[in-house]
Design a protein around this motif. Structure first.
Motif, short mmCIF file in Angstrom:
data_model
loop_
_atom_site.label_atom_id
_atom_site.label_comp_id
_atom_site.label_asym_id
_atom_site.label_seq_id
_atom_site.Cartn_x
_atom_site.Cartn_y
_atom_site.Cartn_z
N TYR A 119 -7.61 -5.56 -6.80
CA TYR A 119 -6.73 -5.21 -7.92
C TYR A 119 -6.46 -6.41 -8.83
CZ TYR A 119 -3.01 -7.24 -5.01
OH TYR A 119 -2.24 -8.08 -4.25
N GLU A 120 -6.67 -7.63 -8.29
CA GLU A 120 -6.47 -8.80 -9.14
C GLU A 120 -7.57 -8.93 -10.18
OE1 GLU A 120 -5.96 -12.29 -6.84
OE2 GLU A 120 -4.08 -11.64 -5.89
N GLU A 121 -8.74 -8.34 -9.91
CA GLU A 121 -9.84 -8.39 -10.86
C GLU A 121 -9.82 -7.20 -11.82
OE1 GLU A 121 -13.37 -8.61 -8.57
OE2 GLU A 121 -12.91 -10.58 -7.69
N MET A 122 -8.92 -6.26 -11.61
CA MET A 122 -8.84 -5.09 -12.48
C MET A 122 -8.07 -5.43 -13.75
SD MET A 122 -8.02 -2.11 -9.67
CE MET A 122 -7.86 -0.88 -10.97
N ASP A 123 -8.45 -4.74 -14.81
CA ASP A 123 -7.78 -4.93 -16.10
C ASP A 123 -6.59 -3.98 -16.17
OD1 ASP A 123 -7.14 -5.70 -18.61
OD2 ASP A 123 -8.77 -4.63 -19.62
N LEU A 124 -5.53 -4.35 -15.47
CA LEU A 124 -4.33 -3.52 -15.44
C LEU A 124 -3.45 -3.80 -16.65
CD1 LEU A 124 -3.33 -3.86 -11.66
CD2 LEU A 124 -4.44 -1.91 -12.75
N PRO A 125 -2.71 -2.80 -17.08
CA PRO A 125 -1.73 -3.07 -18.15
C PRO A 125 -0.69 -4.07 -17.66
CG PRO A 125 -2.09 -0.71 -17.85
CD PRO A 125 -2.76 -1.38 -16.71
N SER A 126 -0.10 -4.75 -18.60
CA SER A 126 0.92 -5.73 -18.24
C SER A 126 2.15 -5.03 -17.66
CB SER A 126 1.31 -6.54 -19.47
OG SER A 126 1.87 -5.68 -20.46
N ILE A 127 2.99 -5.82 -17.03
CA ILE A 127 4.20 -5.26 -16.41
C ILE A 127 5.11 -4.65 -17.47
CG2 ILE A 127 6.23 -5.82 -15.04
CD1 ILE A 127 4.63 -8.00 -13.68
N GLU A 128 5.21 -5.29 -18.62
CA GLU A 128 6.06 -4.75 -19.68
C GLU A 128 5.54 -3.40 -20.17
OE1 GLU A 128 4.85 -7.74 -19.53
OE2 GLU A 128 6.63 -8.99 -19.20
N GLU A 129 4.21 -3.29 -20.35
CA GLU A 129 3.65 -2.01 -20.79
C GLU A 129 3.86 -0.93 -19.73
OE1 GLU A 129 -0.41 -2.69 -21.67
OE2 GLU A 129 -0.02 -3.93 -23.45
N PHE A 130 3.70 -1.31 -18.47
CA PHE A 130 3.90 -0.32 -17.41
C PHE A 130 5.35 0.15 -17.37
CE2 PHE A 130 5.35 0.28 -12.99
CZ PHE A 130 4.69 1.46 -12.71
N LEU A 131 6.28 -0.79 -17.44
CA LEU A 131 7.70 -0.41 -17.37
C LEU A 131 8.11 0.43 -18.58
CD1 LEU A 131 9.24 -3.76 -16.07
CD2 LEU A 131 8.77 -1.69 -14.76
N SER A 132 7.47 0.18 -19.71
CA SER A 132 7.82 0.95 -20.91
C SER A 132 7.20 2.34 -20.92
CB SER A 132 7.40 0.18 -22.16
OG SER A 132 5.99 -0.02 -22.16
N SER A 133 6.05 2.51 -20.24
CA SER A 133 5.35 3.79 -20.27
C SER A 133 5.52 4.61 -19.00
CB SER A 133 3.85 3.57 -20.50
OG SER A 133 3.29 2.80 -19.45
N ALA A 134 6.08 4.03 -17.94
CA ALA A 134 6.21 4.75 -16.67
C ALA A 134 7.35 5.75 -16.74
CB ALA A 134 6.43 3.76 -15.53
N ASP A 135 7.26 6.76 -15.87
CA ASP A 135 8.31 7.77 -15.80
C ASP A 135 9.57 7.17 -15.17
OD1 ASP A 135 5.89 10.31 -14.91
OD2 ASP A 135 6.53 9.58 -16.89
N GLU A 136 10.68 7.81 -15.46
CA GLU A 136 11.95 7.35 -14.91
C GLU A 136 11.99 7.50 -13.39
OE1 GLU A 136 14.40 5.82 -16.29
OE2 GLU A 136 13.53 5.83 -18.30
#
Length: 244
Positions: A119-136
């Motif tokens: 998973y460290e080599e995966m192009d994951l979205p940043s933490i800020e993008e995840f927190l802003s787009s994730a469900d409550e």
């Protein structure tokens, strides 16, 4: 008494070699060897029968007793040596197993220390993008930021979110693939129908051309007869003029 000049090695079937080993081992015959050797030497060197010497039967009995004790101790030493050798072989085998396991564990530890998670080599979205787009619901399921498990749970949530996105994209790709296959199949069917119509039109065109050719031939027949009839009077008139 004639003493042997050479001593051959004992036979494996020698009764002395097959003597049972008693539980209390006999004492060493080493202290009795010097007096026995002195008695044997005195008996051999005696020149007269009047000298008091130890009888030969006593000497041979003492020799047999010393030989039996020596052989029993030798057999016991051989048995103990064999047992010690077997024990040493077992210890050596266990030592080799321990060394092998130690080497294997060290190799596994080295691999673990050098392991890079995928998973460290995966192009994951940043933490800020995840927190802003994730469900409550996902954000509420995370532990507090002060917890030791926060980073781990956050990474798991990001990976699960990315997995759902990948599954959505795969479903879209599968749907587009099905639509593409349907369009290709429809295109092939249309092409087959077009080819069939083309063949039919080609046959119809050839038939129409043949009919048109026949009609043209039929249309040309009366005109040729009329020309023949008009040419005949002209020839007759010309003949009359010539005769006059």
């Amino acid at each position: 008494m004639v003493l042997p000049k050479t001593i051959h090695p004992p036979s494996p079937l020698d009764p002395l070699l097959l003597l049972p080993i008693p539980s209390p081992l006999p004492s060493s015959p080493q202290p009795d060897l010097d007096p026995l050797l002195h008695s044997i030497t005195s008996h051999i060197n005696s020149t007269s029968e009047e000298e008091e010497t130890v009888p030969i039967t006593v000497l041979t009995s003492a020799i047999r007793q010393s030989t039996r004790k020596s052989q029993i101790l030798l057999n016991a030493a051989r048995v103990n040596a064999a047992q010690a050798r077997d024990e040493l072989d077992g210890i050596d085998e266990r030592l080799r197993e321990v060394e092998y396991e130690s080497t294997r564990v060290q190799d596994e530890m080295r691999k673990c220390s050098e392991y890079v998670p995928a998973y460290e080599e995966m192009d994951l979205p940043s933490i800020e993008e995840f927190l802003s787009s994730a469900d409550e619901s996902i954000l509420n399921a995370l532990p507090s930021k002060d917890s030791e498990d926060y980073e781990n749970e956050l990474m798991i949530a990001r990976l699960e979110h990315e997995l759902r996105e990948i599954e959505k994209r795969e479903n879209q790709v599968n749907q587009l693939t099905k639509e593409r296959d349907t369009l290709i199949k429809t295109k092939k069917e249309i092409k087959m129908k077009f080819d069939a119509v083309d063949v039919h039109l080609g046959g119809f065109s050839r038939s129409a051309n043949a009919v048109a050719s026949k009609l043209k031939d039929v249309a040309d027949l009366p005109s040729s007869k009329t020309q023949t009839q008009t040419q005949t009077p002209q020839i007759a008139l010309e003949g009359e003029q010539i005769s006059t």
